[in-house]
Design an enzyme around this catalytic site. Structure first.
Site, PDB file in Angstrom:
ATOM      1  CG  ASN A   1       5.162   3.806  80.034  1.00 50.51           C
ATOM      2  OD1 ASN A   1       5.982   2.528  79.541  1.00 50.51           O
ATOM      3  ND2 ASN A   1       4.250   4.222  78.700  1.00 50.51           N
TER       4      ASN A   1
ATOM      5  CG  LEU B   1       4.122   6.005  68.788  1.00 48.68           C
ATOM      6  CD1 LEU B   1       4.035   6.131  70.267  1.00 48.68           C
ATOM      7  CD2 LEU B   1       3.253   5.944  68.019  1.00 48.68           C
TER       8      LEU B   1
ATOM      9  NE  ARG C   1      61.330  36.298  40.368  1.00 44.52           N
ATOM     10  CZ  ARG C   1      62.628  36.370  40.134  1.00 44.52           C
ATOM     11  NH1 ARG C   1      63.215  36.996  39.690  1.00 44.52           N
ATOM     12  NH2 ARG C   1      63.132  35.119  40.736  1.00 44.52           N
TER      13      ARG C   1
ATOM     14  CD  GLU D   1       1.199   9.842  80.283  1.00 46.29           C
ATOM     15  OE1 GLU D   1       2.288  10.063  79.903  1.00 46.29           O
ATOM     16  OE2 GLU D   1       1.213   8.201  80.586  1.00 46.29           O
TER      17      GLU D   1
ATOM     18  NE  ARG E   1       7.407  18.059  76.414  1.00 52.73           N
ATOM     19  CZ  ARG E   1       6.937  16.939  77.249  1.00 52.73           C
ATOM     20  NH1 ARG E   1       7.411  16.579  77.560  1.00 52.73           N
ATOM     21  NH2 ARG E   1       6.532  15.796  76.156  1.00 52.73           N
TER      22      ARG E   1
ATOM     23  CE1 TYR F   1      41.615  26.988  47.795  1.00 53.88           C
ATOM     24  CE2 TYR F   1      42.211  28.178  45.708  1.00 53.88           C
ATOM     25  CZ  TYR F   1      41.366  27.249  46.469  1.00 53.88           C
ATOM     26  OH  TYR F   1      40.322  26.795  45.697  1.00 53.88           O
TER      27      TYR F   1
ATOM     28  CG  ASN G   1      59.384  22.819  48.096  1.00 57.52           C
ATOM     29  OD1 ASN G   1      59.037  21.859  49.430  1.00 57.52           O
ATOM     30  ND2 ASN G   1      59.379  23.437  48.222  1.00 57.52           N
TER      31      ASN G   1
ATOM     32  N   GLY H   1      -2.656  11.831  70.208  1.00 57.47           N
ATOM     33  CA  GLY H   1      -1.921  11.166  71.464  1.00 57.47           C
ATOM     34  C   GLY H   1      -1.109   9.668  70.646  1.00 57.47           C
TER      35      GLY H   1
ATOM     36  NE  ARG I   1      37.881  25.749  50.737  1.00 60.05           N
ATOM     37  CZ  ARG I   1      36.853  26.270  48.924  1.00 60.05           C
ATOM     38  NH1 ARG I   1      36.186  25.767  49.771  1.00 60.05           N
ATOM     39  NH2 ARG I   1      37.882  26.241  49.142  1.00 60.05           N
TER      40      ARG I   1
HETATM   41  C1  UD1 Z   1       4.734   9.244  76.141  1.00 62.43           C
HETATM   42  C2  UD1 Z   1       4.058   8.350  77.283  1.00 62.43           C
HETATM   43  C3  UD1 Z   1       3.922   8.023  78.462  1.00 62.43           C
HETATM   44  C4  UD1 Z   1       6.488   7.707  79.021  1.00 62.43           C
HETATM   45  C5  UD1 Z   1       6.979   8.272  77.638  1.00 62.43           C
HETATM   46  C6  UD1 Z   1       8.551   7.725  77.776  1.00 62.43           C
HETATM   47  C7  UD1 Z   1       1.398   7.911  76.530  1.00 62.43           C
HETATM   48  C8  UD1 Z   1       0.306   8.588  77.029  1.00 62.43           C
HETATM   49  N1  UD1 Z   1       2.361   8.558  77.303  1.00 62.43           N
HETATM   50  O1  UD1 Z   1       4.677  10.140  76.400  1.00 62.43           O
HETATM   51  O2  UD1 Z   1       3.830   6.836  79.351  1.00 62.43           O
HETATM   52  O3  UD1 Z   1       6.861   7.921  79.636  1.00 62.43           O
HETATM   53  O4  UD1 Z   1       6.473   8.633  76.504  1.00 62.43           O
HETATM   54  O5  UD1 Z   1       9.294   8.466  77.059  1.00 62.43           O
HETATM   55  O6  UD1 Z   1       2.173   7.509  75.615  1.00 62.43           O
HETATM   56  N2  UD1 Z   1       3.170  10.675  69.391  1.00 62.43           N
HETATM   57  C9  UD1 Z   1       2.055  10.789  67.849  1.00 62.43           C
HETATM   58  N3  UD1 Z   1       1.309  11.197  67.822  1.00 62.43           N
HETATM   59  C10 UD1 Z   1       0.722  11.725  68.506  1.00 62.43           C
HETATM   60  C11 UD1 Z   1       1.387  11.844  69.880  1.00 62.43           C
HETATM   61  C12 UD1 Z   1       2.694  11.846  69.821  1.00 62.43           C
HETATM   62  O7  UD1 Z   1       3.181   9.886  66.909  1.00 62.43           O
HETATM   63  O8  UD1 Z   1      -0.732  11.757  68.530  1.00 62.43           O
HETATM   64  C13 UD1 Z   1       4.620  10.649  69.107  1.00 62.43           C
HETATM   65  C14 UD1 Z   1       5.631  11.318  69.380  1.00 62.43           C
HETATM   66  O9  UD1 Z   1       6.024  12.078  68.051  1.00 62.43           O
HETATM   67  C15 UD1 Z   1       6.766  10.610  70.481  1.00 62.43           C
HETATM   68  C16 UD1 Z   1       5.755   9.598  70.814  1.00 62.43           C
HETATM   69  O10 UD1 Z   1       4.847   9.402  69.898  1.00 62.43           O
HETATM   70  O11 UD1 Z   1       7.658   9.886  69.635  1.00 62.43           O
HETATM   71  C17 UD1 Z   1       5.616  10.295  72.234  1.00 62.43           C
HETATM   72  O12 UD1 Z   1       5.167  11.330  72.398  1.00 62.43           O
HETATM   73  P1  UD1 Z   1       4.905  12.077  73.452  1.00 62.43           P
HETATM   74  O13 UD1 Z   1       4.766  13.462  73.640  1.00 62.43           O
HETATM   75  O14 UD1 Z   1       6.345  12.559  73.435  1.00 62.43           O
HETATM   76  O15 UD1 Z   1       4.648  11.601  74.879  1.00 62.43           O
HETATM   77  P2  UD1 Z   1       5.175  11.628  76.289  1.00 62.43           P
HETATM   78  O16 UD1 Z   1       4.909  12.877  77.209  1.00 62.43           O
HETATM   79  O17 UD1 Z   1       6.773  11.344  76.506  1.00 62.43           O
HETATM   80 CA    CA Z   2       8.598  11.959  75.406  1.00 63.63          CA
END
Ligand code: UD1
Ligand code: CA
Length: 452
Positions: free
Chosen positions: A170, A7, A436, A155, A14, A362, A373, A78, A329
């Site tokens: 998790n 993912l 020189r 969550e 943040r 340099y 040398n 999500g 360098r």
């Molecule tokens: C998620 C888990 C949480 C777990 C935590 C661990 C869910 C709802 N929650 O929360 O239970 O404890 O990870 O680190 O899954 N991402 C996508 N597409 C999206 C949203 C997110 O690809 O639409 C990817 C983000 O880039 C990231 C990963 O999913 O790499 C996790 O997403 P994030 O928003 O960081 O989830 P957490 O709030 O950390």
């Molecule tokens: Ca995360």
């Protein structure tokens, strides 16, 4: 058979950055590169990276990694929604799906192997990685029955105050039987605090999901902000330093030293305080590096010393002493038993064996023979305002202090350059060159001058 999905579509709000979160660097490699590396030894049949926010940049950054498939999640609704994007790609697939997060970079391959093994042994619909941590803030909480069967994942933002007390979290790492997951995915809802499709809801809805605890809870650390990025770096550094100390490397004041995990060190290397080793650096036995040095993408042969100096993209052979205050360098090759001393800058230069350039020089775009040398204050004038030119010097040649070598220039073997010379024309073997103005002395000059 296992397919891996990583993912990586989220923005990482943040982090407060214009760079997608998964491309942030942790000890020289991006978060997502680290995740990809960790699954490589498992030889997955497919590796799918789900991209969305700045998808083009994320794909471009991973171009050199083989066998990745990118699946786009155009809007980020999500983690559940992200995995829904796999549905058309995995139609008819009957194996397991290992889901990893692009922002969980410290996971060891061994832990993933264990997760897969447990999953396959127990034949569950899904198996997830969990950990007991002292500060579970921000993570989903996992509720299990006595047999480690998951009842629910809630969550952090959806937890009641009592649920928040649960410290079993998790990790965001799951192994699913794909056929079970694909039935549930289309039915996810967004009735939660973040109005998102949660992958964790799919887990909660499945029968017989098993939770496996990680021994080392640091592995599952997720990176959501800069503080966590810094903490992950500390954990990584600790792992790397412990590994090298166990392998026979001395670190003096380890807390002040940083070492990328791509660096290779041999036993009996000594690293002094405030020294930083980066990239594809290799340091052979007997070297003493530091204090106060930076070595990046460079190879140092046996018994080299580097004191308060910077060495970048360079190769230094056995027994050579660098520093204090030298800057190699880029594309510098220094031979055996040389000395590169105080306030010397070398760039794109090859210094032959047993040659010295000890003070205030340099040297750019230069090649020297052996036993050369270079006198204090020797400078190559290698740039005519448009192009760079080379200076070539033969064996045993010596330049006097404050020489300027105007390139293109070739000096033969056994040439002596008189101090203060500006040499513009080639000199053949075995010559002394003086370029020189001759000294003129006028005795009593002050008394004869009417103004004085
Ligand atoms: C998620 C888990 C949480 C777990 C935590 C661990 C869910 C709802 N929650 O929360 O239970 O404890 O990870 O680190 O899954 N991402 C996508 N597409 C999206 C949203 C997110 O690809 O639409 C990817 C983000 O880039 C990231 C990963 O999913 O790499 C996790 O997403 P994030 O928003 O960081 O989830 P957490 O709030 O950390
Ligand atoms: Ca995360």
């Amino acid at each position: 058979m296992v397919v891996v999905a990583i993912l990586a579509a989220g923005r990482g709000t943040r982090m407060k950055s214009h760079i997608p979160k998964v491309l942030h660097s942790l000890g020289g490699r991006s978060l997502i590169e680290r995740v990809v590396e960790s699954v490589k030894p498992l030889s997955p049949s497919r590796q799918m990276v789900i991209v969305g926010y700045q998808a083009v940049e994320v794909q471009a950054a991973m171009q050199s990694i083989l066998n990745l498939e990118f699946v786009e999640q155009t809007v980020q609704l999500g983690t559940g929604h992200a995995i829904q994007q796999l549905l058309p790609h995995l139609e008819g697939y009957t194996g397991d799906l290992l889901v990893l997060s692009g922002d969980v970079p410290l996971l060891r391959t061994e832990s993933l192997r264990q997760l897969l093994q447990t999953h396959q042994e127990h034949q569950r619909a899904a198996t997830i990685l969990t950990a007991h941590v002292t500060n579970p803030k921000g993570y989903g909480r996992v509720f299990c029955n006595g047999e480690n069967i998951v009842q629910q994942i809630v969550e952090d933002k959806d937890c009641t105050p009592e649920q928040k007390q649960n410290c079993r979290i998790n990790a965001g790492i799951y192994c699913f039987r794909w056929q079970e997951l694909e039935k549930i995915l289309p039915h996810l809802q967004t009735n939660n605090a973040q109005k998102e499709y949660y992958l964790t809801d799919a887990v909660s809805q499945m029968e017989s999901v098993m939770a496996v605890d990680l021994e080392d809870d640091q592995e599952i650390m997720g990176i959501n902000d800069r503080l966590q990025l810094a903490t992950a770096y500390e954990i990584l550094q600790k792992r790397i330093k412990e590994k090298w100390m166990a392998a026979g490397v001395t670190l003096i004041d380890p807390a002040s030293i940083t070492i990328d995990d791509t660096v290779q060190l041999q036993p009996d290397v000594i690293i002094e305080p405030q020294t930083h080793l980066r990239g594809s650096t290799v340091i052979e036995t007997g070297c003493r590096i530091g204090p106060g040095s930076l070595i990046e993408n460079s190879q140092l042969g046996e018994n080299v010393t580097v004191l308060y100096s910077v060495v970048t993209d360079s190769n230094v052979q056995a027994g050579t002493r660098i520093g204090p205050y030298a800057n190699l360098r880029s594309h510098v090759e220094v031979g055996v038993g040389c000395r590169v001393g105080n306030f010397v800058e070398l760039k794109n230069t090859q210094l032959g064996d047993r040659s010295n350039v000890a003070h205030l020089s340099y040297l750019g775009d230069m090649t020297t023979g052996n036993y050369v040398n270079i006198g204090a204050g020797t400078i190559t004038a290698n740039y005519d305002g448009v192009k760079k030119h080379r200076t070539i010097i033969g064996d045993r040649t010596k330049t006097g202090s404050n020489s300027v070598l105007v390139a293109p220039l070739t000096l033969g073997n056994d040439v002596y350059v008189a101090a203060g010379s500006t040499v513009t024309e080639n000199v053949s073997d075995d010559c002394l060159v003086i370029a020189r103005a001759r000294q003129v002395v006028k005795p009593g000059w002050r008394k004869k001058s009417p103004e004085c």
